[in-house]
Motif scaffolding. Structure first.
Motif, PDB file in Angstrom:
ATOM      1  N   GLY A 179     -33.304  36.063 -23.276  1.00 35.04           N
ATOM      2  CA  GLY A 179     -32.552  35.921 -22.321  1.00 35.04           C
ATOM      3  C   GLY A 179     -30.987  36.156 -22.892  1.00 35.04           C
ATOM      4  N   TRP A 180     -30.853  35.672 -24.173  1.00 30.19           N
ATOM      5  CA  TRP A 180     -29.437  36.073 -24.838  1.00 30.19           C
ATOM      6  C   TRP A 180     -29.431  37.397 -25.157  1.00 30.19           C
ATOM      7  CZ3 TRP A 180     -25.702  33.024 -24.616  1.00 30.19           C
ATOM      8  CH2 TRP A 180     -25.691  31.754 -24.622  1.00 30.19           C
ATOM      9  N   VAL A 181     -30.505  38.173 -25.447  1.00 30.23           N
ATOM     10  CA  VAL A 181     -30.242  39.621 -25.585  1.00 30.23           C
ATOM     11  C   VAL A 181     -29.866  40.523 -24.252  1.00 30.23           C
ATOM     12  CG1 VAL A 181     -31.646  41.647 -26.255  1.00 30.23           C
ATOM     13  CG2 VAL A 181     -31.579  39.610 -27.394  1.00 30.23           C
ATOM     14  N   LEU A 182     -30.619  39.872 -22.945  1.00 25.63           N
ATOM     15  CA  LEU A 182     -30.336  40.586 -21.889  1.00 25.63           C
ATOM     16  C   LEU A 182     -29.228  40.226 -21.363  1.00 25.63           C
ATOM     17  CD1 LEU A 182     -33.558  39.993 -20.096  1.00 25.63           C
ATOM     18  CD2 LEU A 182     -32.779  42.144 -21.099  1.00 25.63           C
TER      19      LEU A 182
ATOM     20  N   LEU B 104     -43.725  31.192 -14.077  1.00 27.55           N
ATOM     21  CA  LEU B 104     -45.143  31.111 -13.829  1.00 27.55           C
ATOM     22  C   LEU B 104     -45.710  31.730 -15.266  1.00 27.55           C
ATOM     23  CD1 LEU B 104     -45.569  31.970  -9.995  1.00 27.55           C
ATOM     24  CD2 LEU B 104     -45.766  29.615 -11.168  1.00 27.55           C
ATOM     25  N   LEU B 105     -45.044  32.749 -15.387  1.00 29.67           N
ATOM     26  CA  LEU B 105     -45.626  33.404 -16.767  1.00 29.67           C
ATOM     27  C   LEU B 105     -45.623  32.734 -18.062  1.00 29.67           C
ATOM     28  CD1 LEU B 105     -46.794  36.231 -18.032  1.00 29.67           C
ATOM     29  CD2 LEU B 105     -44.512  37.021 -18.352  1.00 29.67           C
ATOM     30  N   SER B 106     -44.417  32.060 -18.111  1.00 21.20           N
ATOM     31  CA  SER B 106     -44.381  31.079 -19.305  1.00 21.20           C
ATOM     32  C   SER B 106     -45.337  29.919 -19.398  1.00 21.20           C
ATOM     33  CB  SER B 106     -42.848  30.834 -19.435  1.00 21.20           C
ATOM     34  OG  SER B 106     -42.419  29.877 -18.569  1.00 21.20           O
TER      35      SER B 106
ATOM     36  N   ILE C  60     -42.785  27.146 -28.680  1.00 24.88           N
ATOM     37  CA  ILE C  60     -42.827  28.550 -29.078  1.00 24.88           C
ATOM     38  C   ILE C  60     -42.262  29.523 -28.128  1.00 24.88           C
ATOM     39  CG2 ILE C  60     -44.237  30.363 -29.850  1.00 24.88           C
ATOM     40  CD1 ILE C  60     -45.663  28.140 -31.398  1.00 24.88           C
ATOM     41  N   VAL C  61     -42.971  29.214 -26.843  1.00 26.14           N
ATOM     42  CA  VAL C  61     -42.724  30.318 -25.652  1.00 26.14           C
ATOM     43  C   VAL C  61     -41.284  30.022 -25.031  1.00 26.14           C
ATOM     44  CG1 VAL C  61     -43.495  30.659 -23.375  1.00 26.14           C
ATOM     45  CG2 VAL C  61     -45.230  30.397 -24.893  1.00 26.14           C
ATOM     46  N   GLY C  62     -40.828  28.691 -25.155  1.00 25.95           N
ATOM     47  CA  GLY C  62     -39.491  28.629 -24.816  1.00 25.95           C
ATOM     48  C   GLY C  62     -38.448  29.259 -25.829  1.00 25.95           C
ATOM     49  N   SER C  63     -38.513  29.229 -27.073  1.00 25.12           N
ATOM     50  CA  SER C  63     -37.819  30.051 -27.866  1.00 25.12           C
ATOM     51  C   SER C  63     -37.649  31.506 -27.719  1.00 25.12           C
ATOM     52  CB  SER C  63     -38.412  29.556 -29.268  1.00 25.12           C
ATOM     53  OG  SER C  63     -38.070  28.163 -29.605  1.00 25.12           O
ATOM     54  N   VAL C  64     -38.998  31.955 -27.615  1.00 23.31           N
ATOM     55  CA  VAL C  64     -39.002  33.344 -27.254  1.00 23.31           C
ATOM     56  C   VAL C  64     -38.317  33.809 -25.976  1.00 23.31           C
ATOM     57  CG1 VAL C  64     -40.685  35.506 -26.688  1.00 23.31           C
ATOM     58  CG2 VAL C  64     -41.217  33.837 -28.576  1.00 23.31           C
ATOM     59  N   PHE C  65     -38.526  33.119 -24.978  1.00 22.11           N
ATOM     60  CA  PHE C  65     -37.915  33.673 -23.781  1.00 22.11           C
ATOM     61  C   PHE C  65     -36.233  33.421 -23.855  1.00 22.11           C
ATOM     62  CE2 PHE C  65     -41.938  33.269 -21.486  1.00 22.11           C
ATOM     63  CZ  PHE C  65     -41.656  34.385 -20.980  1.00 22.11           C
ATOM     64  N   GLY C  66     -35.907  32.036 -24.692  1.00 25.26           N
ATOM     65  CA  GLY C  66     -34.394  31.992 -24.944  1.00 25.26           C
ATOM     66  C   GLY C  66     -33.602  33.327 -25.740  1.00 25.26           C
TER      67      GLY C  66
END
Length: 145
Positions: free
Chosen positions: A98-101, A66-68, A89-95
Motif C-alpha cells: 500500500g505504501w509503495v502504491l 477477501l483475498l487477505s 505477516i499478511v497484513g505487513s505485506v499488504f501494508g
C-alpha cells in the motif's frame, strides 16, 4: 475637370493607437476566455479520473480484504504458525504494498499540469503590451501629412 474622388485622409496617430489598444484588449479577453476553457477542461478530466479512481479503489479494497482473509487461512493451514501470526505477516505485506502504491500515486499526481499554456501566453502578451505603452511615444508608423 478632376473626376477623381477625393482620397480619404490617413488615420490619425490617436486613431491608430486607439485601434491598437482595442485590439490588445480584445486579445486579452480572448486569452482569458481560452484560459478559462482550458481550466474547465482540466478540471473535467481530473473529475473523471477521480471518479474512476474512487470506484476502482472501492472494488479493489473489497477484493483485497477477501483475498487477505483467504491468504491468512491458507498460511495457517499449511504452517504451524498461530492465526494471529498469519494475520501479522499478511497484513505487513499488504501494508508495504500500500505504501509503495501511495508513493507512486503521489508522484503521478505531481505531474498534473494545472496551469495551462494559455496563462503563459497571457503573461507574455501583457508584458509586450506594457513594453509598447511605456516605450518611446514616437511611432515608427509613417503618417501622411
Amino acid at each position: 475637370m478632376d473626376t477623381r474622388s477625393p482620397q480619404p485622409a490617413a488615420p490619425s496617430l490617436a486613431a491608430l493607437l486607439g485601434g491598437i489598444m482595442q485590439d490588445a484588449k480584445d486579445l486579452l479577453v480572448q486569452e482569458l476566455t481560452l484560459a478559462k476553457l482550458e481550466v474547465q477542461d482540466e478540471l473535467r478530466q481530473i473529475k473523471t479520473a477521480a471518479i474512476s479512481l474512487g470506484i476502482g479503489i472501492g472494488v479493489a479494497a473489497v477484493g483485497g480484504m477477501l483475498l487477505s482473509l483467504m491468504l491468512v487461512h491458507v498460511l495457517a493451514a499449511y504452517t504451524d504458525m498461530p492465526l494471529w501470526g498469519c494475520y501479522g505477516i499478511v497484513g505487513s505485506v499488504f501494508g508495504v504494498l500500500g505504501w509503495v502504491l501511495l508513493a507512486a500515486g503521489k508522484h503521478k499526481g505531481e505531474e498534473i499540469d494545472v496551469m495551462p499554456q494559455t496563462v503563459e501566453t497571457m503573461k507574455e502578451n501583457a508584458q509586450w503590451l506594457r513594453e509598447q505603452t511605456t516605450s518611446d511615444t514616437r511611432s515608427s508608423i509613417p503618417v501622411r501629412p
